[in-house]
Write a protein that holds these residues in place. Structure first.
Motif, mmCIF file in Angstrom:
data_model
loop_
_atom_site.group_PDB
_atom_site.id
_atom_site.type_symbol
_atom_site.label_atom_id
_atom_site.label_comp_id
_atom_site.label_asym_id
_atom_site.label_seq_id
_atom_site.Cartn_x
_atom_site.Cartn_y
_atom_site.Cartn_z
ATOM 1 N N SER A 1 29.975 47.240 28.529
ATOM 2 C CA SER A 1 29.116 46.572 29.690
ATOM 3 C C SER A 1 29.325 45.166 29.854
ATOM 4 O O SER A 1 29.293 44.590 28.974
ATOM 5 N N TYR A 2 29.099 44.574 30.946
ATOM 6 C CA TYR A 2 29.297 43.374 31.190
ATOM 7 C C TYR A 2 28.230 42.683 32.100
ATOM 8 O O TYR A 2 27.690 43.435 33.045
ATOM 9 N N GLU A 3 27.522 41.592 31.683
ATOM 10 C CA GLU A 3 26.695 40.900 32.302
ATOM 11 C C GLU A 3 27.240 39.841 33.000
ATOM 12 O O GLU A 3 28.053 39.017 32.406
ATOM 13 N N LEU A 4 27.081 39.770 34.311
ATOM 14 C CA LEU A 4 27.750 38.813 35.166
ATOM 15 C C LEU A 4 26.842 37.635 35.480
ATOM 16 O O LEU A 4 25.753 37.843 35.937
ATOM 17 N N GLY A 5 27.446 36.589 35.373
ATOM 18 C CA GLY A 5 26.539 35.315 35.955
ATOM 19 C C GLY A 5 26.511 35.150 37.182
ATOM 20 O O GLY A 5 27.426 35.955 38.220
ATOM 21 N N PHE B 1 34.337 41.688 39.116
ATOM 22 C CA PHE B 1 35.902 41.966 38.741
ATOM 23 C C PHE B 1 35.726 41.785 37.256
ATOM 24 O O PHE B 1 35.458 40.726 36.745
ATOM 25 N N VAL B 2 36.279 43.044 36.463
ATOM 26 C CA VAL B 2 36.390 42.850 35.191
ATOM 27 C C VAL B 2 37.796 43.815 34.792
ATOM 28 O O VAL B 2 37.772 44.761 35.445
ATOM 29 N N SER B 3 38.456 43.347 33.925
ATOM 30 C CA SER B 3 39.616 44.216 33.297
ATOM 31 C C SER B 3 39.647 44.330 32.026
ATOM 32 O O SER B 3 39.616 43.170 31.340
ATOM 33 N N CYS B 4 39.702 45.227 31.250
ATOM 34 C CA CYS B 4 40.006 45.268 29.956
ATOM 35 C C CYS B 4 40.873 46.561 29.386
ATOM 36 O O CYS B 4 41.385 47.312 30.258
ATOM 37 N N ASP C 1 27.938 33.198 39.480
ATOM 38 C CA ASP C 1 29.024 32.701 40.160
ATOM 39 C C ASP C 1 30.504 33.703 39.870
ATOM 40 O O ASP C 1 31.523 33.512 40.409
ATOM 41 N N THR C 2 29.841 34.644 39.384
ATOM 42 C CA THR C 2 31.064 35.609 38.590
ATOM 43 C C THR C 2 31.326 36.571 39.662
ATOM 44 O O THR C 2 30.353 37.103 40.309
ATOM 45 N N VAL C 3 32.643 36.988 39.927
ATOM 46 C CA VAL C 3 33.049 37.776 40.849
ATOM 47 C C VAL C 3 33.037 39.041 40.223
ATOM 48 O O VAL C 3 33.165 39.303 39.076
#
Lengths: 105, 153
Positions: B104-108, B114-117, B110-112
């Motif tokens: 899981s990702y918490e986005l700030g 989009f995540v890749s892993c 200004d963060t788009v």
């Protein structure tokens, strides 16, 4: 030569900073067995990854053991400029830590 | 049943309140709160409940999952989740894994979206991406076929 624990590349692309990071970690799930002894290999994986830019946290990742060995992470954020520094640090479930930074190119 | 929904609701708003008052993303606070219960959960709904306080997601066409249809090696399946929504959090769950919640990702701010892993998959399964936007949960699904398992090698 000591192995670098995190490699980061950051690039500006159309006003958005694109960050790519490669971390060096075993990422053991705790479900795998040692084939010789039949004992389970204890879980050892990165739990938290924090990415910061100019003191702001841009991304916080919580990872489970199902992230692949030597994890790759990529994300994008706005509000950055060329030459800024991006820092990525991780912590695993055994108290291991690493941190690295890169300049946005 | 009503009591249960009520409890869930209060827990969710409690968590949100704390997150908001802490300026949403204080690294140390997040570090202290690695959601163990969510990662230990063996069912998707349990994992989502432990993570977001709710398991009800609305299907959305605005979440894109980029992943191979057939993964030759389940130990390394590259995935990319992107959304046009203003996402505050993105989670990835794999239905047939021992613990579905993968990351899981918490986005700030200004963060788009989009995540890749790269993830491990035990066998052919649905991959579910959940995006939290404006306090609501949205999800998208994609089936990924695995020819060699990712657990055990």
């Amino acid at each position: 030569m000591a192995k670098k624990k995190i490699r980061i590349r950051a690039k500006m692309k159309g006003g958005v900073a694109e960050v790519k990071a490669l971390m060096s970690h075993a990422m053991e799930t705790g479900l795998r067995k040692n084939k010789k002894t039949g004992k389970k290999i204890p879980a050892h994986f990165i739990q938290d990854v924090t990415c910061t830019h100019k003191g702001n946290t841009v991304l916080v990742a919580s990872w489970g053991p199902a992230i692949s060995k030597n994890p790759y992470l990529s994300f994008k954020f706005k509000g950055a400029a060329k030459g800024d520094t991006v820092t990525i640090s991780w912590a695993d479930n055994k108290g291991g830590k690493a941190s690295a930074d890169a300049k946005i190119g | 049943m009503k009591r249960r929904t009520f409890l869930k609701g209060t827990v969710a708003s409690g968590v949100l309140g704390v997150a908001a008052s802490a300026g949403l993303l204080m690294p140390r606070m997040v570090l202290a709160a690695w959601p163990k219960a969510a990662f230990d959960a063996t069912k998707i709904d349990d994992g989502l409940n432990a993570l977001y306080g709710s398991a009800s997601t609305a299907a959305s066409g605005d979440i894109k999952i980029k992943a191979p249809d057939i993964a030759e090696n389940g130990a390394v399946v590259p995935i990319t989740i992107s959304t046009g929504m203003k996402a505050s959090s993105i989670a990835v769950l794999i239905e047939k894994n021992p613990s579905p919640l993968t990351c899981s990702y918490e986005l700030g701010g200004d963060t788009v979206g989009f995540v890749s892993c790269r993830v491990k998959m035990g066998k052919t399964s649905d991959l579910i991406a959940v995006v939290k936007s404006g306090g609501k949960l949205y999800s998208a699904k994609r089936k990924i076929k695995v020819t060699i398992g990712g657990c055990g090698g």
